[in-house]
Write an enzyme that holds these catalytic residues in place. Structure first.
Site, PDB file in Angstrom:
ATOM      1  CE  LYS A   1      -4.501  -1.438   1.713  1.00  9.52           C
ATOM      2  NZ  LYS A   1      -5.529  -1.295   2.741  1.00  9.52           N
TER       3      LYS A   1
ATOM      4  CE  LYS B   1      -9.677 -12.951  -2.167  1.00 13.20           C
ATOM      5  NZ  LYS B   1      -9.346 -12.804  -0.761  1.00 13.20           N
TER       6      LYS B   1
ATOM      7  CE  LYS C   1     -13.800  -4.418  -0.348  1.00  8.19           C
ATOM      8  NZ  LYS C   1     -14.379  -4.604   0.909  1.00  8.19           N
TER       9      LYS C   1
END
Ligand code: TRP
Length: 333
Positions: free
Chosen positions: A115, A197, A200
């Site tokens: 991140k 995977k 969202k």
């Protein structure tokens, strides 16, 4: 709450809409857990601030998450569905636990490293101490089991280490939580890049199906789904990740085996199979969407659930926090 039942805690960030992957991999099974466990499902709004949010959207997405949970069949009287920011104990315990967590440990978190690369202009303190807040979420409720995906394993491991460290210094205080992989949970992959995977937060919307996607969008996404070379509908994760993912989706929705799906579609074409899977997904989501739109239109009902469950959560959390405050030497009344 039944004291003899084990405790499950899960946190979900209201940072995007939920996907078919969340549904088939987790949510759908949550309804079955409510009989055998005491379940807490927490909308972790505080965690989302580690990345800049639009305030109005954040509020709306927090309601949307609760509405979706209800639409997926979670009973608000038998599961504690609540918001993290409504129970101040989370922030309070997080401070204490931060003092028992080493900078070295936090620096090793791969999600922090990822991140900080993706949000290089905003590498804030919260991003760094995020796993401590997550540990507080879990440990406050004496959680036995935490349903998580692989991406959160390292954070759970850290929560376990913090709990053990604290227990070693002050005597038994926290339950050391275990990861929980529910039976029959399917791992749903991205429709365009089936090696990853379904997520969202993916930047390409064709990679995921949102639980709130309208039918035409769902069908279009399935039409575009990547398949593999060859033409047989057979399961082979390595050589045919695209088709294998579609087989998994269809098998999961119909509660059947991959073998049964392969038998059903033997000799059929990829294109036809994609459309059947798309239709099946639409059919599954239609009743959920209908309920979702009813719930989301009734904010005062959603507020009443949040309020009631915040009180229940607070009562349990407060008990643990008091114990911790006493042990570390605060004056507690
Ligand atoms: N970090 C989790 C995620 O991004 C969300 C989360 C916060 C969580 N607190 C939790 C998950 C406690 C499980 C238990 O997915």
């Amino acid at each position: 709450m039944d004291e003899n039942k084990k405790i499950i805690f899960s946190g979900i960030q209201p940072s995007g809409s939920l996907t078919l992957g969340n549904y088939l991999g987790a949510l759908r099974n949550f309804g079955k857990l409510q009989d055998s466990y005491n379940c807490y499902y927490c909308v972790v709004d505080m965690h989302t601030l580690t990345v800049r949010q639009n305030p109005e959207e954040l509020r709306e997405r927090s309601y949307a998450l609760l509405a979706l949970y209800l639409a997926c069949g979670l009973d608000p009287d038998r599961n504690v569905l609540f918001m993290q920011s409504h129970v101040p104990c989370h922030a309070e315990l997080s401070w204490v636990l931060g003092c028992y967590t080493y900078i070295g440990e936090l620096s090793r978190m791969t999600q922090f490293k990822d991140k900080s690369q993706r949000h290089a202009d905003n590498i804030n303190g919260g991003l760094f101490t995020y796993p401590v807040l997550m540990a507080a979420d879990i440990l406050l409720y004496k959680t036995d089991l935490v349903p998580i995906g692989v991406d959160q394993k390292q954070h759970l491991e850290l929560a376990r280490n913090i709990a053990e460290r604290f227990n070693n210094i002050y005597g038994d205080t926290f339950v050391v939580p275990e990861p929980f992989i529910p039976k029959h949970s399917a791992k749903i992959m991205s429709l365009q890049e089936p090696e990853k995977k379904m997520s969202k937060s993916d930047s390409n919307a064709n990679n995921f199906i949102l639980l709130t996607d309208p039918k035409d969008v769902i069908m279009k996404k399935f039409k575009r789904a990547v398949t593999d070379s060859g033409c047989e509908i057979v399961y082979n994760e390595e050589e045919k990740p695209g088709i294998s993912n579609l087989i998994n989706i269809y098998a999961s929705i119909n509660d059947t085996s991959r073998e049964a799906v392969m038998a059903e579609f033997e000799g059929k074409r990829y294109g036809d199979f994609k459309m059947v899977v798309g239709e099946a997904v639409c059919e599954t989501l239609a009743p959920i969407q209908e309920k979702y739109y009813q719930y989301i239109a009734d904010k005062s009902y959603l507020d009443s659930i949040f309020k009631k469950n915040a009180e229940i959560a607070d009562e349990h959390a407060r008990r643990t926090l008091k114990e911790v405050y006493e042990k570390v030497g605060f004056i507690v009344y």
